[in-house]
Design an enzyme around this catalytic site. Sequence first.
Site, PDB file in Angstrom:
ATOM      1  N   CYS A  22      59.539  84.096  50.452  1.00  0.00           N
ATOM      2  CA  CYS A  22      58.887  83.259  51.456  1.00  0.00           C
ATOM      3  C   CYS A  22      57.518  82.768  50.976  1.00  0.00           C
ATOM      4  O   CYS A  22      56.907  83.351  50.087  1.00  0.00           O
ATOM      5  CB  CYS A  22      58.711  84.038  52.755  1.00  0.00           C
ATOM      6  SG  CYS A  22      60.261  84.671  53.449  1.00  0.00           S
ATOM      7  N   CYS A 286      54.574  91.832  41.332  1.00  0.00           N
ATOM      8  CA  CYS A 286      55.982  91.503  41.081  1.00  0.00           C
ATOM      9  C   CYS A 286      56.120  90.626  39.829  1.00  0.00           C
ATOM     10  O   CYS A 286      55.641  89.491  39.793  1.00  0.00           O
ATOM     11  CB  CYS A 286      56.568  90.787  42.292  1.00  0.00           C
ATOM     12  SG  CYS A 286      58.279  90.291  42.087  1.00  0.00           S
ATOM     13  N   SER A 333      62.907  77.508  35.487  1.00  0.00           N
ATOM     14  CA  SER A 333      61.662  78.260  35.303  1.00  0.00           C
ATOM     15  C   SER A 333      61.559  78.856  33.902  1.00  0.00           C
ATOM     16  O   SER A 333      60.490  79.289  33.489  1.00  0.00           O
ATOM     17  CB  SER A 333      61.551  79.379  36.347  1.00  0.00           C
ATOM     18  OG  SER A 333      62.649  80.269  36.239  1.00  0.00           O
TER      19      SER A 333
END
Length: 356
Positions: A22, A286, A333
């Site tokens: 999110c 993370c 990515s």
Amino acid sequence: MACALPSDAKAEKEKTGLTHECGVFGCIAAGKWPTDIDVACVICVGLLSVQHRGQESAGIVTSEGDGRPFRVHKGMGMINNVFSDETLKRLRGNLGIGHTRYSTSAASEVVNCQPFVVHTEHGALAVAHNGEIVNSGSLRKMVLGRGVGLSTHSDSELITQALCLSPPEGEVNGPDWPARIKHLMQLTPLSYSLVIMQEDRIYGVRDPYGNRPLCIGKMLRSKNGNDDAIEMEEGWVISSESCGFPSVGAQYVREVLPGEIVELTRNGVRTIEIVDRPNGKPPAFCIFEYVYFARSDTIYEGYEVYSVRMQCGAVLAREAGVEADIVSSVPESGTAAAFGYAAEITTSLYEPQQSL
């Protein structure tokens, strides 16, 4: 600040493979209120910049900052499907928070759209959350045991309701929201970044391990409207990623520290407290923010994500270099890492040998 949404709204894409997290975004005008800043538009543009983190639903909550009811608009789908010029006009306010969602602990349904808003004895509270609570089961039992009802299985609603509980040390002269936030952080050490709106202020919260990202930006304008004038604070923004700051005329200031509670008001930004990690454990940012989640022009820990991905590719080439004609990236990515890998093996494996 004018705002025009693109007319060709894109349909929500079916998700496969790796998933995004999110995105949260908040804005508060500085100085005298009511403000000339279109706060809802700033938040909408900010959410567009972090939409890669979640494309299931989106929402914005705004406040005049004077005790009047919050203005709320939420819905399923992409930002361009949820908001129009008309809905943004109705979201007048001097501050607000927004959210774009990828579901983790609860289903992809309209009832789980964020920000969550609850009405307490001391006014309304709005919360937008990125992350997933590791001990949600035990926290849910505690909240339910205090007589609080929950309408969803969302971690974010659980956080919102937990904030409505008084801290163990009690309160004097009304709610102590920083103490309530600190109590929540002690109950659940990870993982989350939160933007919390309470009447005339926004709190930014990052879990003690720093697992989820959160950063602050400053909106500036010239006092006399020319390049030589003194720059003045126009407002403050807070976001999961810094990549959206330029699009709303904001400058990157810094990251919220692991365990830090920051308070944004019309007078500026200040640190309320920094909650320590349990037993002195190390931070745990993370790694997939660098690998996959973040947009390449975002800044984390003082480094642009694109450059980190290139360096990762170069290190991989040094550790496991092969002779290759083509280096390909999957998914998108990985492109920067592929460039870094290709550049490194070209230098180390194909460097011309000097003649004897």
